[in-house]
Design an enzyme around this catalytic site. Structure first.
Site, short mmCIF file in Angstrom:
data_model
loop_
_atom_site.label_atom_id
_atom_site.label_comp_id
_atom_site.label_asym_id
_atom_site.label_seq_id
_atom_site.Cartn_x
_atom_site.Cartn_y
_atom_site.Cartn_z
N LYS A 107 0.86 -1.19 0.00
CA LYS A 107 0.00 0.00 0.00
C LYS A 107 0.89 1.23 0.00
O LYS A 107 1.59 1.49 0.97
CB LYS A 107 -0.90 0.02 1.25
N ALA A 141 -4.53 -8.10 9.24
CA ALA A 141 -3.88 -9.41 9.18
C ALA A 141 -4.26 -10.32 10.34
O ALA A 141 -4.56 -11.50 10.14
CB ALA A 141 -2.36 -9.22 9.13
N LYS A 192 -5.76 5.54 2.41
CA LYS A 192 -6.47 5.22 3.66
C LYS A 192 -5.53 5.16 4.84
O LYS A 192 -5.91 5.45 5.98
CB LYS A 192 -7.25 3.90 3.50
N ASP A 245 -12.13 -0.66 3.50
CA ASP A 245 -10.78 -0.63 4.07
C ASP A 245 -10.57 0.61 4.92
O ASP A 245 -9.88 0.58 5.95
CB ASP A 245 -9.76 -0.68 2.94
N ASN A 257 -1.22 2.21 11.49
CA ASN A 257 -1.34 3.63 11.16
C ASN A 257 -2.22 4.36 12.18
O ASN A 257 -1.89 5.44 12.65
CB ASN A 257 -1.91 3.79 9.75
#
Length: 338
Positions: A107, A141, A192, A245, A257
Site C-alpha cells: 500500500k 492481518a 487510507k 478498508d 497507522n
C-alpha cells in the site's frame, strides 16, 4: 494441479496471506530475511514475532533463499515495505518464471516517481502491467489469521489474471471479489493509511466520534477526488477497497497507522510514536508521496496535507484541526469533482 506460489515478505500480512493461500490448497514458499523467523515457521508452524499464538498451515515452506522461493512459482506475491520494493525486486527479475503473475499486497505511492505499487512491480520485475494484480480491502492481518470472515478485492487489468489470483486465495473465511479498476483500488489502499493517521491523531487528542466520522468521510472525498482525476472508477470508492478498508483501518487498534497517529495525538514525537507502536507505518512515508502526486495532478487533499505537515513540519494536531475547519465552505454534493 497444485498452484505454486512464492510470497516475498514474512511480516504479519505476508505470513497471513501465505496461510490463506495454503488453506486454499496452494504450495506456498514464504521468503523472509530473518533466519530465526524462517526456522520457527518450518519447525513449529509459528511466526511468534508477527502473529503470536497463530498456528500456520502445513502448506507453507519458509526460506531465506529468495531465488529458491521464486523457482517455478506461477504466482509471485509481494508483501514488503512499499518504499523498498524497487530495490528488493529489481535483482529478482531474471528469476521470475516466464508467464508468472505478480500480486502486490503493498500500500503506497513510490517517493520520487509517484508510481503506484503495481507500476513499480511491473518495472522492477520487467513484466507487463497485464500480469500484475493487486489485493486490497478491509484486511487486518491478525483477524484473517484467526480465520475471522472477511472479503477482499483482487484487481487486475486482465479479468483472467484477477480470476487466477482470486481462485488461489479463496477459502471458507476469505472471500475475494474481482475488479478491473487497479488505479482506484491502489489509491484507496495508499491514502487510507494517511487518513487513519489523521483519525488516530484526533482520537489521541481526545476528540470523539463526530470528529472520527468527519475525518473518515472527508478522507473518502479526498481519495475519490484524486482517483477520478487519475482515471479511476468512482464506484470503487464505495466498495471494499474504498470505504470498507477505510473504516477498518481508521477504527481498529490492530491498525498500525491508527495506533501511530494516536500516539502522535497524545503528544509523542514521531520517533517516540514509532517506538511505542512497535515500528513505523506505511502512511508516514505515503503521506509525502501521495501529496506529491496530488500536487502534480492539481488536486486538493487538505487532510493529507495536514498529516504531512504534522509529521514533517512540526505542525501541532490542534493547529491542523483548526486549519481544516477554517477552510472555505462548500457544497458537499459537488465536492468530489476532480
Amino acid at each position: 494441479m497444485t498452484t505454486t506460489v512464492a510470497v516475498l515478505g514474512a511480516g504479519s500480512w505476508g505470513t497471513t496471506f501465505a496461510a490463506v493461500l495454503a488453506d486454499a490448497g496452494c504450495d506456498v514458499r514464504l521468503w523472509g530475511r530473518d533466519e530465526t523467523t524462517v526456522a520457527e515457521i518450518n519447525a513449529e508452524r509459528r511466526n511468534t514475532r508477527r502473529l503470536p499464538g497463530v498456528d500456520l498451515p502445513q502448506g507453507i515452506h519458509a526460506t531465506t533463499d529468495v531465488v529458491a522461493a521464486l523457482a517455478d512459482a506461477s504466482i509471485v506475491v509481494i508483501a514488503i515495505p512499499s518504499q523498498s520494493a524497487r530495490a528488493t525486486l529489481t535483482p529478482l527479475a531474471e528469476h521470475v518464471a516466464e508467464g508468472a503473475v505478480a500480486v502486490s499486497l503493498m500500500k503506497g505511492v513510490e517517493l520520487g516517481t509517484d508510481l503506484r505499487m503495481s507500476e513499480v512491480v511491473a518495472e522492477a520485475l520487467q513484466i507487463s502491467a497485464e500480469r500484475v494484480a493487486v489485493v486490497s480491502g478491509p484486511n487486518l492481518a491478525r483477524e484473517i489469521a484467526d480465520h475471522q470472515p472477511t472479503a477482499t478485492v483482487v484487481a487486475a487489468p486482465d479479468p483472467a489474471v484477477a480470476r487466477v489470483v482470486a481462485d488461489a486465495c479463496t477459502t471458507a473465511y476469505f472471500r475475494p471479489y474481482t475488479n478491473a479498476d487497479v488505479i482506484g483500488v491502489e489509491l484507496c489502499g495508499a491514502v487510507k493509511n494517511v487518513i487513519a493517521l489523521a483519525v488516530g491523531m484526533a482520537q489521541g487528542r481526545g476528540f470523539g466520534f463526530n470528529t472520527t466520522a468527519t475525518v473518515i468521510t472527508r478522507g473518502l472525498v479526498e481519495i475519490t477526488r484524486l482517483g477520478k482525476a487519475l482515471g479511476a472508477d468512482e464506484r470503487t470508492f464505495a466498495g471494499l477497497a474504498g470505504m470498507g478498508d477505510l473504516v477498518a483501518t481508521c477504527s481498529s487498534p490492530l491498525s498500525r497507522n491508527h495506533t501511530l497517529g494516536k500516539n502522535i495525538g497524545r503528544g509523542m514525537t514521531l520517533a517516540e510514536a514509532v517506538e511505542a507502536t512497535g515500528g513505523t507505518a506505511e502512511g508516514v512515508k505515503s503521506c509525502r508521496s501521495v501529496l506529491e502526486l496530488a500536487t502534480k495532478t492539481g488536486i486538493e487533499m487538505p487532510i493529507v496535507e495536514g498529516v504531512a505537515a504534522v509529521l514533517g513540519d512540526g505542525l501541532g494536531v490542534d493547529e491542523m484541526a483548526r486549519a481544516l475547519l477554517s477552510r472555505p465552505q462548500k457544497d458537499e454534493t459537488t465536492d468530489t469533482r476532480a
